[in-house]
Design a protein around this motif. Sequence first.
Motif, PDB file in Angstrom:
ATOM      1  N   ALA A 170      23.709   1.683  27.892  1.00  0.00           N
ATOM      2  CA  ALA A 170      25.053   1.135  28.092  1.00  0.00           C
ATOM      3  C   ALA A 170      26.119   2.029  27.471  1.00  0.00           C
ATOM      4  CB  ALA A 170      25.133  -0.268  27.497  1.00  0.00           C
ATOM      5  N   ASP A 171      25.803   2.647  26.334  1.00  0.00           N
ATOM      6  CA  ASP A 171      26.769   3.497  25.642  1.00  0.00           C
ATOM      7  C   ASP A 171      27.065   4.785  26.411  1.00  0.00           C
ATOM      8  OD1 ASP A 171      28.472   4.215  23.529  1.00  0.00           O
ATOM      9  OD2 ASP A 171      26.891   5.405  22.586  1.00  0.00           O
ATOM     10  N   ARG A 172      26.165   5.159  27.323  1.00  0.00           N
ATOM     11  CA  ARG A 172      26.332   6.408  28.057  1.00  0.00           C
ATOM     12  C   ARG A 172      26.881   6.216  29.473  1.00  0.00           C
ATOM     13  NH1 ARG A 172      22.714   7.012  24.190  1.00  0.00           N
ATOM     14  NH2 ARG A 172      22.349   9.041  23.246  1.00  0.00           N
ATOM     15  N   LEU A 173      27.188   4.985  29.818  1.00  0.00           N
ATOM     16  CA  LEU A 173      27.743   4.729  31.147  1.00  0.00           C
ATOM     17  C   LEU A 173      29.219   5.132  31.203  1.00  0.00           C
ATOM     18  CD1 LEU A 173      26.219   1.204  31.908  1.00  0.00           C
ATOM     19  CD2 LEU A 173      25.481   3.392  32.843  1.00  0.00           C
ATOM     20  N   PRO A 174      29.676   5.657  32.332  1.00  0.00           N
ATOM     21  CA  PRO A 174      31.099   6.018  32.487  1.00  0.00           C
ATOM     22  C   PRO A 174      31.916   4.796  32.918  1.00  0.00           C
ATOM     23  CG  PRO A 174      29.869   6.699  34.418  1.00  0.00           C
ATOM     24  CD  PRO A 174      28.864   6.080  33.488  1.00  0.00           C
ATOM     25  N   TYR A 175      32.651   4.210  31.980  1.00  0.00           N
ATOM     26  CA  TYR A 175      33.386   2.981  32.268  1.00  0.00           C
ATOM     27  C   TYR A 175      34.738   3.275  32.907  1.00  0.00           C
ATOM     28  CZ  TYR A 175      29.836   0.758  29.428  1.00  0.00           C
ATOM     29  OH  TYR A 175      28.629   0.321  28.958  1.00  0.00           O
ATOM     30  N   CYS A 176      35.094   2.447  33.876  1.00  0.00           N
ATOM     31  CA  CYS A 176      36.396   2.596  34.528  1.00  0.00           C
ATOM     32  C   CYS A 176      37.104   1.255  34.713  1.00  0.00           C
ATOM     33  CB  CYS A 176      36.244   3.307  35.870  1.00  0.00           C
ATOM     34  SG  CYS A 176      35.073   2.515  36.987  1.00  0.00           S
ATOM     35  N   ARG A 177      36.500   0.167  34.219  1.00  0.00           N
ATOM     36  CA  ARG A 177      37.126  -1.152  34.308  1.00  0.00           C
ATOM     37  C   ARG A 177      37.066  -1.831  32.949  1.00  0.00           C
ATOM     38  NH1 ARG A 177      34.749  -0.438  39.339  1.00  0.00           N
ATOM     39  NH2 ARG A 177      32.681  -0.935  38.512  1.00  0.00           N
ATOM     40  N   GLN A 178      38.146  -2.497  32.581  1.00  0.00           N
ATOM     41  CA  GLN A 178      38.221  -3.178  31.288  1.00  0.00           C
ATOM     42  C   GLN A 178      37.755  -4.624  31.339  1.00  0.00           C
ATOM     43  OE1 GLN A 178      42.401  -2.377  30.019  1.00  0.00           O
ATOM     44  NE2 GLN A 178      41.464  -1.890  28.054  1.00  0.00           N
ATOM     45  N   PHE A 179      37.762  -5.210  32.504  1.00  0.00           N
ATOM     46  CA  PHE A 179      37.549  -6.653  32.606  1.00  0.00           C
ATOM     47  C   PHE A 179      36.064  -6.981  32.809  1.00  0.00           C
ATOM     48  CE2 PHE A 179      41.909  -5.843  33.844  1.00  0.00           C
ATOM     49  CZ  PHE A 179      42.599  -6.775  33.085  1.00  0.00           C
ATOM     50  N   LEU A 180      35.576  -7.883  31.965  1.00  0.00           N
ATOM     51  CA  LEU A 180      34.192  -8.349  32.050  1.00  0.00           C
ATOM     52  C   LEU A 180      34.204  -9.806  32.489  1.00  0.00           C
ATOM     53  CD1 LEU A 180      32.796  -6.937  28.662  1.00  0.00           C
ATOM     54  CD2 LEU A 180      32.913  -5.773  30.874  1.00  0.00           C
ATOM     55  N   GLN A 181      33.677 -10.084  33.673  1.00  0.00           N
ATOM     56  CA  GLN A 181      33.681 -11.457  34.179  1.00  0.00           C
ATOM     57  C   GLN A 181      32.469 -12.232  33.651  1.00  0.00           C
ATOM     58  OE1 GLN A 181      34.037 -11.280  38.472  1.00  0.00           O
ATOM     59  NE2 GLN A 181      36.254 -11.213  38.346  1.00  0.00           N
ATOM     60  N   TYR A 182      32.320 -12.200  32.349  1.00  0.00           N
ATOM     61  CA  TYR A 182      31.204 -12.867  31.673  1.00  0.00           C
ATOM     62  C   TYR A 182      31.743 -13.600  30.459  1.00  0.00           C
ATOM     63  CZ  TYR A 182      27.634 -10.539  34.487  1.00  0.00           C
ATOM     64  OH  TYR A 182      26.832 -10.130  35.530  1.00  0.00           O
ATOM     65  N   ALA A 183      30.888 -14.452  29.859  1.00  0.00           N
ATOM     66  CA  ALA A 183      31.313 -15.217  28.692  1.00  0.00           C
ATOM     67  C   ALA A 183      31.242 -14.391  27.408  1.00  0.00           C
ATOM     68  CB  ALA A 183      30.454 -16.476  28.546  1.00  0.00           C
TER      69      ALA A 183
END
Length: 309
Positions: A170-183
């Motif tokens: 997970a730490d090495r994934l390239p993130y491009c979205r801030q919103f997490l549709q989870y609890a």
Amino acid sequence: YSAFQIMPFRNVTTEVITEFVITGFNGTQHPRTVGFCILTIYFLILLGNTTNICIIARDRHLHTPMYFFVSNLAVVDILRSTSTSPTMIIILLADMTTISYKQCLSQLFISGWGDTMEVLTITLMAYDRLVAISNPLRYHSFLTKSRVVVLTVLSWVLACAVVAIVTGIADRLPYCRQFLQYAFCDYGALVRAACVNTNDQLLLPSAIFSTITFGSLTFILMSYLKIIFAVIKISSPADRKKMYNTCLSHLIVVACIFVPPLIGVILTRIGLVLSLVERHVVITLCTLGPSLLNPFVYCFRTKEIRNQV
């Protein structure tokens, strides 16, 4: 992307993500009421599990392998619920939906560690019951204090190693979205916030956790088949009833942990689509339900602990 090409990824994008916004409770009616309910459940989890630990630690007659595993399960339940409950409570009661990147990864690691340890701990408890009923005369030679400690430490280390791998991915994934549709922050939420093929990145972690979960469940079921055959051979009805009562508490805990996720899988397979709110209700129940029920199951079902309350 292949599931085995994820390690070179770094969290470097055109816009570096330093925090996430948890939107899983958006649209929840009466969020403060839900928040107070979760707060109450969290308090009961801490109270019940801490009480069991204190009772077992205080009474020397309870310093046996079975109660050591019960104490270990209580520690796991406290860890598991503490990793997620405060985040949900803060979101619902204080409307603070942001979480830093490092805090999110820490939550992923701790909650995953607790989930994995829950499964491994009840597997050790099944082994304890198997030895106690199938080989009662050799029980204390099989499960010495040193072996119990070693088995417990190995389970913690194994769970830590497994979850560390997933957290590293997970730490090495390239993130491009801030919103997490989870609890709260879990691996599925983070993958869906990254610019990657979701199915590929879920493949390896799903395979790891499925192997642990179904491997443990298979061992537990096989253990109880052997226990049933051993109990049938017992001639005394009173002894037979005592053996059934001894195992019933553990079976209730096993059902609490395994049945909700299995129902979720079955509902998904038959094509039932849950709304966002319904999905989070299921996730919350699967996360907090076992941790709430476990201490009360052992408190009310186990005479030695019940007499101390």
